[in-house]
Design a protein around this motif. Structure first.
Motif, mmCIF file in Angstrom:
data_model
loop_
_atom_site.group_PDB
_atom_site.id
_atom_site.type_symbol
_atom_site.label_atom_id
_atom_site.label_comp_id
_atom_site.label_asym_id
_atom_site.label_seq_id
_atom_site.Cartn_x
_atom_site.Cartn_y
_atom_site.Cartn_z
ATOM 1 N N SER A 69 0.827 -1.206 0.000
ATOM 2 C CA SER A 69 0.000 0.000 0.000
ATOM 3 C C SER A 69 0.863 1.259 0.000
ATOM 4 O O SER A 69 0.353 2.348 -0.238
ATOM 5 C CB SER A 69 -0.983 0.018 1.163
ATOM 6 N N GLY A 70 2.153 1.115 0.232
ATOM 7 C CA GLY A 70 3.058 2.272 0.132
ATOM 8 C C GLY A 70 3.929 2.097 -1.091
ATOM 9 O O GLY A 70 3.489 1.523 -2.088
ATOM 10 N N PRO A 71 5.182 2.571 -1.012
ATOM 11 C CA PRO A 71 6.091 2.390 -2.140
ATOM 12 C C PRO A 71 6.230 0.908 -2.466
ATOM 13 O O PRO A 71 6.227 0.066 -1.561
ATOM 14 C CB PRO A 71 7.426 2.940 -1.623
ATOM 15 N N ARG A 72 6.316 0.560 -3.754
ATOM 16 C CA ARG A 72 6.343 -0.868 -4.122
ATOM 17 C C ARG A 72 7.622 -1.310 -4.782
ATOM 18 O O ARG A 72 7.880 -2.498 -4.917
ATOM 19 C CB ARG A 72 5.136 -1.207 -4.995
ATOM 20 N N HIS A 184 2.097 13.719 -10.389
ATOM 21 C CA HIS A 184 1.112 12.880 -9.683
ATOM 22 C C HIS A 184 1.750 11.562 -9.253
ATOM 23 O O HIS A 184 1.527 11.085 -8.143
ATOM 24 C CB HIS A 184 -0.086 12.564 -10.599
ATOM 25 N N GLY A 185 2.538 10.962 -10.153
ATOM 26 C CA GLY A 185 3.101 9.634 -9.895
ATOM 27 C C GLY A 185 4.191 9.626 -8.833
ATOM 28 O O GLY A 185 4.501 8.585 -8.279
ATOM 29 N N ILE A 186 4.785 10.785 -8.568
ATOM 30 C CA ILE A 186 5.852 10.810 -7.550
ATOM 31 C C ILE A 186 5.367 11.501 -6.276
ATOM 32 O O ILE A 186 5.459 10.947 -5.181
ATOM 33 C CB ILE A 186 7.124 11.509 -8.096
ATOM 34 N N GLY A 374 2.511 -3.726 -18.790
ATOM 35 C CA GLY A 374 3.221 -2.456 -18.607
ATOM 36 C C GLY A 374 3.230 -2.032 -17.155
ATOM 37 O O GLY A 374 2.706 -2.723 -16.277
ATOM 38 N N PHE A 375 3.842 -0.874 -16.920
ATOM 39 C CA PHE A 375 3.969 -0.314 -15.574
ATOM 40 C C PHE A 375 2.607 0.099 -15.011
ATOM 41 O O PHE A 375 2.315 -0.095 -13.838
ATOM 42 C CB PHE A 375 4.879 0.925 -15.679
ATOM 43 N N GLY A 376 1.784 0.672 -15.904
ATOM 44 C CA GLY A 376 0.504 1.230 -15.464
ATOM 45 C C GLY A 376 0.306 2.555 -16.169
ATOM 46 O O GLY A 376 0.971 2.827 -17.173
ATOM 47 N N CYS A 475 0.928 11.608 3.533
ATOM 48 C CA CYS A 475 2.052 10.656 3.416
ATOM 49 C C CYS A 475 3.234 11.199 2.622
ATOM 50 O O CYS A 475 4.353 10.724 2.793
ATOM 51 C CB CYS A 475 1.589 9.325 2.842
ATOM 52 N N ILE A 476 2.999 12.179 1.742
ATOM 53 C CA ILE A 476 4.135 12.690 0.947
ATOM 54 C C ILE A 476 4.203 14.213 1.084
ATOM 55 O O ILE A 476 3.304 14.920 0.645
ATOM 56 C CB ILE A 476 3.992 12.337 -0.554
ATOM 57 N N PRO A 477 5.274 14.733 1.712
ATOM 58 C CA PRO A 477 5.395 16.186 1.812
ATOM 59 C C PRO A 477 5.631 16.798 0.429
ATOM 60 O O PRO A 477 6.331 16.207 -0.390
ATOM 61 C CB PRO A 477 6.609 16.407 2.719
ATOM 62 N N GLY A 511 14.824 14.737 -0.152
ATOM 63 C CA GLY A 511 13.964 14.069 -1.128
ATOM 64 C C GLY A 511 13.002 13.084 -0.478
ATOM 65 O O GLY A 511 13.197 12.673 0.670
ATOM 66 N N VAL A 512 11.966 12.689 -1.238
ATOM 67 C CA VAL A 512 10.916 11.854 -0.647
ATOM 68 C C VAL A 512 11.038 10.363 -0.988
ATOM 69 O O VAL A 512 10.267 9.556 -0.475
ATOM 70 C CB VAL A 512 9.503 12.342 -1.056
ATOM 71 N N SER A 513 11.985 9.997 -1.857
ATOM 72 C CA SER A 513 12.072 8.566 -2.219
ATOM 73 C C SER A 513 12.712 7.779 -1.074
ATOM 74 O O SER A 513 13.347 8.350 -0.183
ATOM 75 C CB SER A 513 12.895 8.387 -3.502
HETATM 76 C C1 LIG Z 1 1.175 5.947 -2.063
HETATM 77 C C2 LIG Z 1 1.444 6.447 -3.255
HETATM 78 C C3 LIG Z 1 2.703 7.060 -3.680
HETATM 79 C C4 LIG Z 1 2.797 7.943 -4.768
HETATM 80 N N1 LIG Z 1 4.068 8.333 -4.907
HETATM 81 C C5 LIG Z 1 4.839 7.774 -3.943
HETATM 82 C C6 LIG Z 1 3.996 6.969 -3.140
HETATM 83 C C7 LIG Z 1 4.465 6.192 -1.959
HETATM 84 C C8 LIG Z 1 6.272 7.985 -3.795
HETATM 85 C C9 LIG Z 1 7.033 7.810 -5.059
HETATM 86 N N2 LIG Z 1 6.603 7.222 -6.207
HETATM 87 C C10 LIG Z 1 7.612 7.241 -7.114
HETATM 88 C C11 LIG Z 1 8.717 7.890 -6.533
HETATM 89 C C12 LIG Z 1 10.055 8.120 -7.202
HETATM 90 C C13 LIG Z 1 10.928 6.964 -6.855
HETATM 91 C C14 LIG Z 1 12.357 7.239 -7.132
HETATM 92 O O1 LIG Z 1 12.682 8.214 -7.778
HETATM 93 O O2 LIG Z 1 13.180 6.439 -6.679
HETATM 94 C C15 LIG Z 1 8.357 8.240 -5.238
HETATM 95 C C16 LIG Z 1 9.185 8.967 -4.222
HETATM 96 C C17 LIG Z 1 7.549 6.698 -8.500
HETATM 97 C C18 LIG Z 1 6.459 5.703 -8.643
HETATM 98 N N3 LIG Z 1 5.149 6.034 -8.792
HETATM 99 C C19 LIG Z 1 4.399 4.902 -8.870
HETATM 100 C C20 LIG Z 1 5.278 3.793 -8.769
HETATM 101 C C21 LIG Z 1 4.863 2.358 -8.812
HETATM 102 C C22 LIG Z 1 6.565 4.297 -8.633
HETATM 103 C C23 LIG Z 1 7.831 3.528 -8.464
HETATM 104 C C24 LIG Z 1 8.263 3.646 -7.024
HETATM 105 C C25 LIG Z 1 7.214 3.137 -6.049
HETATM 106 O O3 LIG Z 1 6.920 1.975 -6.078
HETATM 107 O O4 LIG Z 1 6.664 3.958 -5.285
HETATM 108 C C26 LIG Z 1 2.919 4.844 -9.020
HETATM 109 C C27 LIG Z 1 2.204 5.960 -8.357
HETATM 110 N N4 LIG Z 1 2.524 6.508 -7.166
HETATM 111 C C28 LIG Z 1 1.649 7.505 -6.863
HETATM 112 C C29 LIG Z 1 0.707 7.592 -7.890
HETATM 113 C C30 LIG Z 1 -0.440 8.558 -7.961
HETATM 114 C C31 LIG Z 1 1.030 6.625 -8.827
HETATM 115 C C32 LIG Z 1 0.283 6.356 -10.050
HETATM 116 C C33 LIG Z 1 0.422 5.384 -10.879
HETATM 117 C C34 LIG Z 1 1.701 8.349 -5.663
#
Ligand SMILES: C=Cc1c2[nH]c(c1C)Cc1[nH]c(c(CCC(=O)O)c1C)Cc1[nH]c(c(C)c1CCC(=O)O)Cc1[nH]c(c(C)c1C=C)C2
Length: 530
Positions: A69-72, A184-186, A374-376, A475-477, A511-513
């Motif tokens: 449910s968090g980073p995967r 959005h994804g990060i 794919g990744f999504g 959860c993410i600043p 950083g937040v990763s």
């Molecule tokens: C709970 C949801 C989260 C969203 N972002 C993060 C979380 C925990 C934090 C995050 N996601 C990514 C990064 C960059 C990683 C890096 O640079 O090393 C961070 C800090 C990239 C990422 N985004 C998604 C995935 C599967 C990944 C790969 C890393 C990971 O597993 O977290 C998918 C994703 N995350 C969020 C959204 C909206 C989303 C959409 C497909 C939010």
């Protein structure tokens, strides 16, 4: 006699665990220095949360599936994490996704103007036939042909939003379509408030080295890397203890562990607990934090007092702010001149944080695939103006079973029955709370309808055999514009007002990763003047 040295680490997320673990390594040879790690919740590891669930479909097919449910996943570029894998003996549990795998190569966008998903091109031939060519080709040409203009130089702390930077270089369509989706994804936030300098410093460097053009900077960087590798220049000696970590990562796009990301945080917790020099206090939050007789003294919710010569604050900045405020107003300030409230610190409340609703869905085996390999996909900001409230607020969806299917367990002899499909939908962030609310009966039908449209399905999706909803508050600043300058002021204030024996670190500062958090804990452990 001066008090014997001791360190208190406040916060048992990844940053605090990393700080405690590296402190115990650093101080192993120096007996008598105690380390306290304090975590207010009953579990350590912060937002990292992996769970194995048992599922069964209508035909009796069973499996033990790994849900995150968090980073995967982790990226192989973080030496701090590779070092932990080596130190904690986790190499044999690592599962990798090769760069050639569909999960690494195929990424999609959900655009309001197209049916289903749009593939993001990753090569010139795929770009030429892509519907995104009409945005991408003018965007890249615009930047490449840009005359020397504004540059966010490394020496200055000038900053702007990610949206403003991308618009300046690549135009508004690119910034809205790609920039907002990436953000959005990060960060699960709005690219119009996110700091460029904090979130994507590498692009700022490319802008500078390309004399105002990111594309020219990237070409120059690629050529100089080629020259470097051709002339066999060896990189500076690496201070990390990597073991075989680096070789594990050849050709790898991302990786995790057989039992998910929590393998890492659980192993860190075990290692920290095993150290005779470390005391771990859980389920007890910090109530006040003061200077008493020149030492840091904190009191906990349960009334314990812990004094130490050194302090590492590895908790969300707003929590630290609240503790400092409570400490200033608490009665024990009147306990004598040697009891002083710690001076306040600037900028602890400068940034908001994003809340994300994470929905794990498991579908039974079916004749037609649920999604493309794919990744999504990511969903850009819906319009140039903003985020409608009262919407589901979908930010994107991860196709989990495409990436690390070896995390899932099937009974031996599962031959032709097929496999379950796992996906994770992320909602919220800049949209606020999803509507309909995840707790309401209207939520799942609305989510399914949205997914069917995104996946371009003519028939309804099969009924999921498992739906798990987790709401991650704050959860993410979000490092907003000006963050790097503010954090320099914060670090200077810590040094000046609290002295050299204190550090304020974590996702709210750097950083937040996961890699960034591990790194900031490690750096604090080695830089503290002990
Ligand atoms: C709970 C949801 C989260 C969203 N972002 C993060 C979380 C925990 C934090 C995050 N996601 C990514 C990064 C960059 C990683 C890096 O640079 O090393 C961070 C800090 C990239 C990422 N985004 C998604 C995935 C599967 C990944 C790969 C890393 C990971 O597993 O977290 C998918 C994703 N995350 C969020 C959204 C909206 C989303 C959409 C497909 C939010």
């Amino acid at each position: 006699m001066p008090p014997s040295k001791s360190v208190t680490v406040v916060g048992g997320g990844i940053t605090g665990l990393s700080a405690a673990l590296h402190l115990s390594r650093r101080l192993a040879a120096r007996s008598g220095i105690r380390i306290n790690l304090i975590e207010r919740s009953e579990r350590t590891g912060g937002w990292v949360c992996s769970e194995r669930v048992h599922v069964k479909d209508r035909n009796g097919l069973e499996a033990g599936l790994l849900l995150e449910s968090g980073p995967r996943t982790l990226r192989p570029t973080s030496n701090g994490v590779l070092e932990l894998i080596h130190l904690l003996g986790l190499s044999h549990l690592v599962l990798t996704v090769p760069r050639s795998a569909p999960a690494a190569r195929n990424r999609f966008l959900r655009l309001p103007t197209a049916d289903g998903l749009t593939t993001i091109p990753t090569s010139l031939p795929s770009l030429l036939v892509s519907p995104l060519a009409k945005v991408l080709i003018p965007a890249v040409s615009r930047d490449a042909l840009q005359r020397r203009g504004k540059v966010l130089s490394a020496d200055s702390l000038e900053d702007e939003s990610v949206d403003a930077f991308l618009t300046r270089h690549f135009g508004t369509d690119f910034a809205q379509m790609f920039g907002s989706a990436l953000v959005h994804g990060i960060y699960a936030t709005d690219s119009r408030i996110l700091s460029m300098r904090a979130a994507f410093p590498v692009l700022c460097q490319l802008e500078e080295s390309g004399s105002g053009s990111v594309v020219r900077g990237a070409i120059a960087e690629a050529l100089s890397q080629k020259r470097r590798s051709q002339s066999n220049v060896v990189a500076a000696a690496e201070p990390y203890d990597l073991g075989d970590g680096a070789s594990l990562m050849n050709g790898v796009s991302v990786y995790s562990f057989r039992d998910g990301m929590q393998t890492l945080t659980d192993a860190m917790t075990r290692r920290v607990r095993e150290q005779a020099s470390v005391d771990v206090l859980q389920c007890d939050g910090v109530r006040t934090l003061k200077k008493v007789d020149g030492q840091f003294e904190l009191t906990t919710e349960s009334g314990k007092r812990i004094a130490s010569t050194h302090l590492v604050a590895a908790l969300p900045l707003p929590h630290l702010h609240r503790i400092l405020e409570d400490s200033t107003s608490s009665r024990s300030n009147n306990e004598g001149p040697q009891h002083t409230a710690l001076p306040p610190l600037p900028h602890l409340l400068a940034n908001p944080s994003s809340s994300v609703t994470v929905v794990n869905l498991v579908f039974p085996p079916s004749a037609t695939p649920i999604h493309p390999a794919g990744f999504g996909y990511l969903i850009p900001r819906p319009s140039a103006t903003g985020y409608p409230t009262s919407s589901l607020g979908m930010l994107g969806t991860v196709f989990d079973s495409s990436a690390l299917s070896a995390q899932d367990h099937y009974p031996a002899g599962n031959g032709g029955e097929g496999t379950f499909t796992k996906i994770t939908v992320m909602l919220g962030g800049p949209y606020g709370t999803p509507s309909p609310a995840p707790s309401s009966s209207a939520f799942l039908p609305a989510l399914m309808k949205a997914l069917e449209a995104h996946l371009g399905r003519r028939e309804p999706l099969p009924e999921p055999c498992l739906v798990r909803v987790r709401e991650h508050r704050d959860c993410i600043p979000t490092p907003t514009v000006g963050h790097v300058a503010r954090m320099r002021e914060l670090a200077a204030a810590v040094a000046e007002r609290w002295g050299p024996n204190a550090a304020v670190i974590g996702a709210g500062v750097g950083g937040v990763s996961i890699g960034d958090c591990v790194e900031s804990g490690r750096r604090a452990a080695y830089e503290l003047s002990l």
